[in-house]
Design an enzyme around this catalytic site. Sequence first.
Site, PDB file in Angstrom:
ATOM      1  N   GLU A  86      -6.205   3.009   6.072  1.00  0.00           N
ATOM      2  CA  GLU A  86      -5.819   3.233   4.676  1.00  0.00           C
ATOM      3  C   GLU A  86      -6.407   4.546   4.183  1.00  0.00           C
ATOM      4  O   GLU A  86      -5.887   5.167   3.263  1.00  0.00           O
ATOM      5  CB  GLU A  86      -6.347   2.103   3.791  1.00  0.00           C
ATOM      6  CG  GLU A  86      -5.512   0.856   3.778  1.00  0.00           C
ATOM      7  CD  GLU A  86      -5.932  -0.103   2.675  1.00  0.00           C
ATOM      8  OE1 GLU A  86      -6.516   0.343   1.677  1.00  0.00           O
ATOM      9  OE2 GLU A  86      -5.668  -1.303   2.824  1.00  0.00           O
TER      10      GLU A  86
ATOM     11  N   ARG B 251       0.817  -1.223   0.000  1.00  0.00           N
ATOM     12  CA  ARG B 251       0.000   0.000   0.000  1.00  0.00           C
ATOM     13  C   ARG B 251       0.851   1.273   0.000  1.00  0.00           C
ATOM     14  O   ARG B 251       0.510   2.275   0.627  1.00  0.00           O
ATOM     15  CB  ARG B 251      -0.966   0.007   1.198  1.00  0.00           C
ATOM     16  CG  ARG B 251      -1.967  -1.144   1.182  1.00  0.00           C
ATOM     17  CD  ARG B 251      -2.865  -1.101  -0.047  1.00  0.00           C
ATOM     18  NE  ARG B 251      -3.758  -2.252  -0.099  1.00  0.00           N
ATOM     19  CZ  ARG B 251      -3.516  -3.377  -0.793  1.00  0.00           C
ATOM     20  NH1 ARG B 251      -2.396  -3.499  -1.500  1.00  0.00           N
ATOM     21  NH2 ARG B 251      -4.371  -4.367  -0.782  1.00  0.00           N
TER      22      ARG B 251
ATOM     23  N   SER C 273     -11.583  -1.419   2.013  1.00  0.00           N
ATOM     24  CA  SER C 273     -10.918  -1.822   3.261  1.00  0.00           C
ATOM     25  C   SER C 273     -10.456  -0.572   3.996  1.00  0.00           C
ATOM     26  O   SER C 273      -9.723   0.246   3.444  1.00  0.00           O
ATOM     27  CB  SER C 273      -9.714  -2.720   2.957  1.00  0.00           C
ATOM     28  OG  SER C 273     -10.122  -3.926   2.367  1.00  0.00           O
TER      29      SER C 273
END
Length: 295
Positions: free
Chosen positions: A288, A168, A218
């Site tokens: 995130e 990520r 997510s």
Amino acid sequence: MRQIVSSENVIENEDMSRHTTFKTGGPASLFISPADTEQLKKVIEVLDRISAAFFILGNGSNILVSDKGFDGAVISLRKFSEVTLKDDTTIVAGAGALNSAIASFARDNSLTGFEFAAGIPGTIGGAMIMNAGAYDGEMKLVTKEVTVLSPSGEIMVLDNSTMEFGYRTSAIKGRGYVVLSAALQLEKGDQEAITAKMAELASRRRDKQPLEYPSAGSTFKRPEGYFAGKLIEDAGLRGYSVGGAAVSDKHCGFVINKGGATSSDIYRLITEVKDKVQKESGVELEPEVIMLGEF
């Protein structure tokens, strides 16, 4: 700004709930939609000159905008959405092209390797920044090169190794680069097989993810050695809610807008989930989701 991009592409006090997948958020002072790289460069030059804050927006699928809004300019790359074939196995996509649209284009041209991204709810620009991934695929596996605009106004081409892809993350994060386009290296495949794989992955998503509710996908990064959803469930937080925001019953890794949520509800829920998981397991969850504005 209106001289640079024309009047219809500059909106004052634009409600950001119209531009985020959470469907929440207050107004941005300016919402600007440049048509090409030259306009984008000029817009950023002006904003830099007056020391104005700005945020580059793709599909709004990974941000939470404060209910108070954003005291700055949101620059939308929605017009950077062209997808073309560079050669038999290379696709070039503008930063604002949706991952789903690129996957469909690849399928239509019998190119395999991008099926995993068909359900990732964002643009290729955001996917490059985050090294987005799903179902054992990630951007670093298919990226040939990425064209970016540097903070100094230089157009640069970063190849796969220069992108420094990680979990990520990528070289773009924290360096002020703006993604302009990405070249994807795929392989020739059977169109029926590609279609079948995309359908299978879509079915798995529908079964396991709360796609019927607004969310940012997510919500938390996967902690090393753990799964965020399992930690949240083990902390007794399945279905836990704050106002109109809730931890999904279907997948605890998702925070959803179950109806009428504010950004404050979502932010408070994320904070409480972090605190409770830390208390129960000793693991610190990292969101995130990008927070934009004052919380």
